[in-house]
Structure formats: structure tokens, C-alpha cells
Design an enzyme around this catalytic site. Sequence first.
Site, short mmCIF file in Angstrom:
data_model
loop_
_atom_site.label_atom_id
_atom_site.label_comp_id
_atom_site.label_asym_id
_atom_site.label_seq_id
_atom_site.Cartn_x
_atom_site.Cartn_y
_atom_site.Cartn_z
N ALA A 38 0.77 -1.34 0.14
CA ALA A 38 -0.07 -0.05 0.05
C ALA A 38 0.83 1.07 -0.02
CB ALA A 38 -0.94 0.09 1.11
N ASN A 39 0.14 2.20 -0.58
CA ASN A 39 0.97 3.62 -0.25
C ASN A 39 0.13 4.35 0.96
OD1 ASN A 39 2.59 3.75 -2.17
ND2 ASN A 39 1.01 4.33 -3.65
#
Lengths: 229, 229
Positions: A38-39
Amino acid sequence: EIVAAIETALGGGPLAGRRVLVTSGPTHEPIDPVRYIANRSSGAQGTAIAGALAGLGADVVFVTGPAEVPPPAGVQVVAVETAAQMAEAVRAALPVDAGVFAAAVADWRVASASDRKLKKTRDGIPALEFAENPDILKTVARMTEGRPGLVVGFAAETDDVVAHATAKRARKGCDWIVANDVSPATGIMGGSENAVVLITADGVEDWPRMSKAEVAQRLAARIASALGG
Amino acid sequence: EIVAAIETALGGGPLAGRRVLVTSGPTHEPIDPVRYIANRSSGAQGTAIAGALAGLGADVVFVTGPAEVPPPAGVQVVAVETAAQMAEAVRAALPVDAGVFAAAVADWRVASASDRKLKKTRDGIPALEFAENPDILKTVARMTEGRPGLVVGFAAETDDVVAHATAKRARKGCDWIVANDVSPATGIMGGSENAVVLITADGVEDWPRMSKAEVAQRLAARIASALGG
């Protein structure tokens, strides 16, 4: 602002009749059914921008990854999880008068995500192979037919912000880059304030630190201006 | 249940005077300042278990990763992000009478997380090297001095649930394993219900599908029983 609110209530506003796309939030790229890459992105800035554009009367398509903040009122929400899904949702939303690409899209995905949970093995860690995700901003910015009149990219940097963002603007072919320093020390990531640099064909504008809502208002007003609203 | 509530209100309950540790939620393992690897875990089941144990009068230390649901009332909350931080928080919480390890801890971390945002290079994707995280459940279950009287692990599986979970119980040295099938089709991950199998020295118990709150109540009652409450 009161005039704007009344105009909007009456179906007016400087962006009335304009269709604007905003992407926001992170993407999640599955590794297996229980793990993902994920960011860090709360979605707060993209959400505020979409809300501000709707406030100026625009017809907003809001393509959002799994964000922490709820989408704004008065926009058409398209919820996605991966970069590939976001790319498809953006394609489906075109044509638009302007596109604001505020999402923190993963550059890479796991090439062959497993449909079973990966197990530790005697050999240690399972090998992950990565593949490059579609470059949504570049794809739209370099369209030869039906390109939005204004394409705005974002650059979240941790060092050499202006240099990296200026290079990004040229590389992607977008009109503007909104850049910020997301180093943990700035408190911007996950916080309520932002300090951005706006990079256009005319050069570099340093905006003072202000709330994400104020950044959104100011950017929306600039977009309205650029579209001749 | 009314009697239990009154007992608790009066400082009683079958777990009064007992100290119980519950871990919950996912861990996030940084890749660089803007990217991380995560497990899918809303924290809902661990949170419900901590709340149920507190409801039976236990003194609960709740060590939680970045979960979607807020921690329950009436517990001591220790918020962490990575597996290493969770391991340290667990160490600090000992000794306890029972430990319930419901967190979805990342098995691996990126060996040398970057303090600058990784950039795409001409060569493509930056290489990530992984390192194995501390095995919190196994470390506690195999303590030779000061081991909690009851150590409960969790197993989130997508196939061969009972076989994988039975093997996990033996491998880790814990007393019980609460196992469930988190395949997307079950709707358990992120949902409000759970269907678990409890694996103990006595064998395998299939619990019917019920709400996560009911799983928590039932497990808390079993823990109280096991501790002679």
C-alpha cells in the site's frame, strides 16, 4: 464565498457544466489473500479538492482507492482498490474538461498475486516478482485525441521536491504538478495541513502552509480560471 | 449476562484480578516513507475479544496495530505499527495470566527500509530484500520462565484450515489455536461474522458461524474457565 454558495445552489458557479475527474487515496496491490502493498495516503487532500470543485459547480467524477476519509458529498464516487482498477475507472470516466490526479498510485504490483496464503518455507521468504503498473497520469496527459484541457498531477516527495516535481511534469506531459514534501517530519502525511509547490509552464509557485481545505479551495479556483470559468 | 455485568460493575467477574494480553489488528512494514506492506485485518475480532475479557473483569493490555475499528473501552491500549514494535510491546506487557495473539503480524519486513522515496529507475523496479520478523506467538509460547498460563494463537487460512492450524499449534507450542477461513468467498475478512475452529490438546471444535461479538464472548468464557475463574 457566499456568492459562490448561492451560485452553486442555483446550479451556477464558475465550473457549472464542466466535467472534472479527481483521483484520490492510495491503491492496494494484493500479494495474496491476506497481504498487500500500500501507499500511505489518507485521501484527505484529494477528497477536499473534489469537494471544492463540486462547490464551484463542477460535475465531479471521484475515483478513489481505499482512503481513510469518506468521499465528499455531491460527487459521483467510483471506488477501486488496485492501480489497474483505477486506470480502468479513469478510462471509463473520460472525456472530461480537467483531470486532477491526486491518488497515490502504486508504481508496482506483484506480478502473480497468489490466491492462496503464502507460507513460510524452509528456504525462507517466498520470492515476489513485481510488475510495473499502468502510468495513469502519463497515459492521460499524453493522449493525442480527447485529452482533457487541463491535466494536473501530484508529486509526493521526500527530498529535492522542486527538482523531482519539475522533472515529473516534463516526463509525464501534464500541465501542472502540485508537489509536496511528505517526509515524516513535516506532519503533512495524515495531517490536516499541506505546504505545496505548484509547478506550471510559467514556473514554480510556493504556496504557504495552510489547511488541506484551503489548498483545495485555491487549487479549485485556479482550475476554474484555467478553464475560463 | 446481567449477573456478569453487575459483578463487573462491582469489580468482580470471573477474571477479576487476572491480567490478560490481547494483540489485534494488522502490522504495517515500511518499504520507504510512502509505501508499506500490510496484512488485511480490520481488528474487529481482536477488539471484540479484548472487550469481552474486560467485561469478565480482566485487566486487559491491548496491543494493536493500525486497525480499522477503534479499541474497546476499559482496556489499556498500546498502539504500534510494525511487528518489531508489537514484539517489544508484548515483552513489556508480560507477565500475564493469559495471552491472546489475534493480531495479523507480518511474517516479513523489508530488510533495509529506505528513508527516501524509492524511484523508478531505468533498470525498472528497485530490489526489495526481506527479513523475517520476530515470531511473537512462538516466543511467548516457548518461554521457559514466566510463560502465561494460557497462550492462544490465531490462524487465518485460505485452504486446509484444520490441517494448517493443527500444525501451527504444534509448531508454535501454544495451548489453543483459533482458526478461520479468510478466503474472500467467506466474507469473514472485514465482515461482522466469523466461523472458527478451536484447536486444543483435546482436539478440534467446530464452532457454528456467529457474530464476531459472539465468538469473543464464547472465547472469553472459555479462557475464564481455563484460568479457573
